[in-house]
Design a protein around this motif. Sequence first.
Motif, PDB file in Angstrom:
ATOM      1  N   MET A  56       0.818  -1.208   0.000  1.00  0.00           N
ATOM      2  CA  MET A  56       0.000   0.000   0.000  1.00  0.00           C
ATOM      3  C   MET A  56       0.855   1.263   0.000  1.00  0.00           C
ATOM      4  SD  MET A  56      -2.810  -1.412   2.710  1.00  0.00           S
ATOM      5  CE  MET A  56      -3.825   0.052   2.912  1.00  0.00           C
ATOM      6  N   ILE A  57       1.987   1.245   0.695  1.00  0.00           N
ATOM      7  CA  ILE A  57       2.795   2.469   0.789  1.00  0.00           C
ATOM      8  C   ILE A  57       3.875   2.564  -0.283  1.00  0.00           C
ATOM      9  CG2 ILE A  57       2.388   2.700   3.271  1.00  0.00           C
ATOM     10  CD1 ILE A  57       5.352   1.831   3.654  1.00  0.00           C
ATOM     11  N   THR A  58       4.156   1.439  -0.988  1.00  0.00           N
ATOM     12  CA  THR A  58       5.203   1.484  -2.021  1.00  0.00           C
ATOM     13  C   THR A  58       4.644   1.455  -3.434  1.00  0.00           C
ATOM     14  OG1 THR A  58       5.428  -0.932  -2.073  1.00  0.00           O
ATOM     15  CG2 THR A  58       6.865   0.285  -0.540  1.00  0.00           C
ATOM     16  N   GLY A  59       3.409   0.960  -3.605  1.00  0.00           N
ATOM     17  CA  GLY A  59       2.886   0.767  -4.951  1.00  0.00           C
ATOM     18  C   GLY A  59       3.466  -0.442  -5.643  1.00  0.00           C
ATOM     19  N   LEU A  60       4.120  -1.322  -4.885  1.00  0.00           N
ATOM     20  CA  LEU A  60       4.730  -2.535  -5.433  1.00  0.00           C
ATOM     21  C   LEU A  60       4.064  -3.770  -4.844  1.00  0.00           C
ATOM     22  CD1 LEU A  60       8.514  -1.573  -5.123  1.00  0.00           C
ATOM     23  CD2 LEU A  60       7.154  -1.596  -7.233  1.00  0.00           C
ATOM     24  N   TYR A  61       3.964  -4.817  -5.644  1.00  0.00           N
ATOM     25  CA  TYR A  61       3.449  -6.077  -5.124  1.00  0.00           C
ATOM     26  C   TYR A  61       4.478  -6.713  -4.190  1.00  0.00           C
ATOM     27  CZ  TYR A  61      -0.556  -5.853  -8.231  1.00  0.00           C
ATOM     28  OH  TYR A  61      -1.724  -5.470  -8.842  1.00  0.00           O
ATOM     29  N   LEU A  81       5.108   6.216   0.268  1.00  0.00           N
ATOM     30  CA  LEU A  81       4.218   7.363   0.448  1.00  0.00           C
ATOM     31  C   LEU A  81       4.879   8.405   1.343  1.00  0.00           C
ATOM     32  CD1 LEU A  81       1.408   8.774   0.331  1.00  0.00           C
ATOM     33  CD2 LEU A  81       0.747   7.336   2.265  1.00  0.00           C
ATOM     34  N   PHE A  82       5.529   7.940   2.410  1.00  0.00           N
ATOM     35  CA  PHE A  82       6.109   8.852   3.395  1.00  0.00           C
ATOM     36  C   PHE A  82       7.340   9.566   2.850  1.00  0.00           C
ATOM     37  CE2 PHE A  82       4.225   5.321   5.933  1.00  0.00           C
ATOM     38  CZ  PHE A  82       3.171   6.040   6.470  1.00  0.00           C
ATOM     39  N   VAL A 272      -2.150  -1.596  -4.556  1.00  0.00           N
ATOM     40  CA  VAL A 272      -0.877  -0.992  -4.977  1.00  0.00           C
ATOM     41  C   VAL A 272      -1.127   0.347  -5.669  1.00  0.00           C
ATOM     42  CG1 VAL A 272       0.349  -3.190  -5.182  1.00  0.00           C
ATOM     43  CG2 VAL A 272      -0.804  -2.223  -7.197  1.00  0.00           C
ATOM     44  N   ASP A 273      -2.387   0.613  -6.018  1.00  0.00           N
ATOM     45  CA  ASP A 273      -2.726   1.895  -6.656  1.00  0.00           C
ATOM     46  C   ASP A 273      -2.914   3.025  -5.644  1.00  0.00           C
ATOM     47  OD1 ASP A 273      -2.816   0.478  -9.097  1.00  0.00           O
ATOM     48  OD2 ASP A 273      -4.951   0.024  -8.837  1.00  0.00           O
ATOM     49  N   LEU A 274      -2.958   2.684  -4.360  1.00  0.00           N
ATOM     50  CA  LEU A 274      -3.295   3.694  -3.356  1.00  0.00           C
ATOM     51  C   LEU A 274      -2.271   4.827  -3.290  1.00  0.00           C
ATOM     52  CD1 LEU A 274      -5.165   4.560  -1.004  1.00  0.00           C
ATOM     53  CD2 LEU A 274      -3.687   3.213   0.517  1.00  0.00           C
ATOM     54  N   THR A 275      -0.998   4.491  -3.109  1.00  0.00           N
ATOM     55  CA  THR A 275       0.020   5.540  -2.977  1.00  0.00           C
ATOM     56  C   THR A 275       0.192   6.351  -4.260  1.00  0.00           C
ATOM     57  OG1 THR A 275       1.282   4.776  -1.068  1.00  0.00           O
ATOM     58  CG2 THR A 275       2.539   5.815  -2.823  1.00  0.00           C
ATOM     59  N   ASP A 290       4.313  -0.768  -9.641  1.00  0.00           N
ATOM     60  CA  ASP A 290       3.248  -1.627 -10.156  1.00  0.00           C
ATOM     61  C   ASP A 290       1.902  -0.926 -10.190  1.00  0.00           C
ATOM     62  OD1 ASP A 290       5.001  -3.860 -10.388  1.00  0.00           O
ATOM     63  OD2 ASP A 290       4.740  -4.314  -8.267  1.00  0.00           O
ATOM     64  N   GLY A 291       1.666  -0.044  -9.230  1.00  0.00           N
ATOM     65  CA  GLY A 291       0.393   0.647  -9.144  1.00  0.00           C
ATOM     66  C   GLY A 291       0.313   1.825 -10.097  1.00  0.00           C
ATOM     67  N   VAL A 292      -0.919   2.273 -10.318  1.00  0.00           N
ATOM     68  CA  VAL A 292      -1.139   3.453 -11.157  1.00  0.00           C
ATOM     69  C   VAL A 292      -2.034   4.421 -10.391  1.00  0.00           C
ATOM     70  CG1 VAL A 292      -0.953   2.116 -13.282  1.00  0.00           C
ATOM     71  CG2 VAL A 292      -3.216   2.505 -12.267  1.00  0.00           C
ATOM     72  N   SER A 293      -2.016   5.669 -10.803  1.00  0.00           N
ATOM     73  CA  SER A 293      -2.895   6.660 -10.199  1.00  0.00           C
ATOM     74  C   SER A 293      -4.332   6.406 -10.631  1.00  0.00           C
ATOM     75  CB  SER A 293      -2.472   8.069 -10.605  1.00  0.00           C
ATOM     76  OG  SER A 293      -3.447   9.008 -10.165  1.00  0.00           O
ATOM     77  N   LEU A 294      -5.215   6.445  -9.658  1.00  0.00           N
ATOM     78  CA  LEU A 294      -6.641   6.291  -9.932  1.00  0.00           C
ATOM     79  C   LEU A 294      -7.357   7.642 -10.009  1.00  0.00           C
ATOM     80  CD1 LEU A 294      -7.379   3.323  -7.488  1.00  0.00           C
ATOM     81  CD2 LEU A 294      -6.937   3.209  -9.953  1.00  0.00           C
ATOM     82  N   VAL A 295      -6.597   8.713 -10.092  1.00  0.00           N
ATOM     83  CA  VAL A 295      -7.208  10.038 -10.168  1.00  0.00           C
ATOM     84  C   VAL A 295      -8.177  10.145 -11.346  1.00  0.00           C
ATOM     85  CG1 VAL A 295      -6.751  12.481 -10.597  1.00  0.00           C
ATOM     86  CG2 VAL A 295      -5.478  11.264  -8.826  1.00  0.00           C
TER      87      VAL A 295
END
Length: 396
Positions: A56-61, A81-82, A272-275, A290-295
Amino acid sequence: MNLIVYVSDALRTDHVGSYGARRVRTPTIDELAATGVRFDQAIAAAPWTCPSTTSMITGLYPHHHGYLHWDAALDPAIPTLFTVAAAHGYTTGSFVFDENYLFKGFPDANVAGTSETLDGVVEWLRAHRSEPFVLWFHSWATHMPYDILHAERKEWLAAKDAIITGIQSGDAAALAELREGYARSVERSSETFLAAFLEELDSLGLREETAVAFVSDHGESWGERFADKEAVKGTYHMHGATVYDEIVEVPLVVSAPGKIEPGVVRSQVSLVDLTPTLLDLAGAPLDGVDGVSLVPALEGSETEDRDAWVVATDAGRVSQLALRRPPWKLTVHVESGEEEAYRLDRDPRERTSVPDEVPGELRERVYAELEALEQPELTAEDEAAVTARLTDLGYL
């Protein structure tokens, strides 16, 4: 824009009113969802807190960030994120269920105290209200055993053991009592903890300039997947040992009054999209993960289902790798090679495995990922330490 992540640990979607629950009252969560964007299919990257939260905080699986147990080391080159928020001038802080576990040693997480009460976080908000901040609040109010503070170790462990004994007995009354206790904990989490937290934001005049993500790190089960109830030895067998949807499908709501219009996103997303999403809202986009922006989804754009990996671990190594690609979900048990496959539109409870029907492209994708999998090297001493830590936390 300030950023807050409020995590309600082990919260099942079917116990939240806005996700369809009828016997559990969660009006505060539901109001947050009604005034924000609710994600209908949010999938955790792992079935228990340690690797899931790190995703959740890295955007990586998990099999990419490698933080698979509480004493693992996160590569300092991996942004979180931090660290990204701090580099962009944000004050960062977190409140956790136990300071010996979550975010211990993580740069810029700045663990400021326990999340078992709101006292510390209220003081923190008052102290930092005049500066941009990122705050993580990880509540264990919905984590078993219920109604007992984790800090009360003797009573907490005794209550946990009583729950496990009840599951092992197979007694219907014991299971009913457990489920009722969970439902009460969800209601209390919504109407006592979250309600008071949001009221404090309102009283400080922060709601209009703050994006709040309400989420869980994983769901929960009560031993129903084990034919032999004696096999349920600890919390790990309630969440951690399996990757069925009751464990990995989680609530996710993002609310920012005046900035995000209310809506519902039906397509599948991953935690993984959260951060990447939160940092995008803050003007500090995170790429190369791995994650993408959900904006775009928050702004109402149509989105398609994204593949969601789910990674289970055992004793610090990857034990199962699952790919959820609606309507399919394929899980491979790494050591044995056993496959489980479910057609979720026909079999949403994942009762009948049909691996022979899995599309070839999906199987190829999973096995390509398995071929690239690098398992961490653990000595016998390392494994003993992992087991000791999980036992201390009630998982074994």
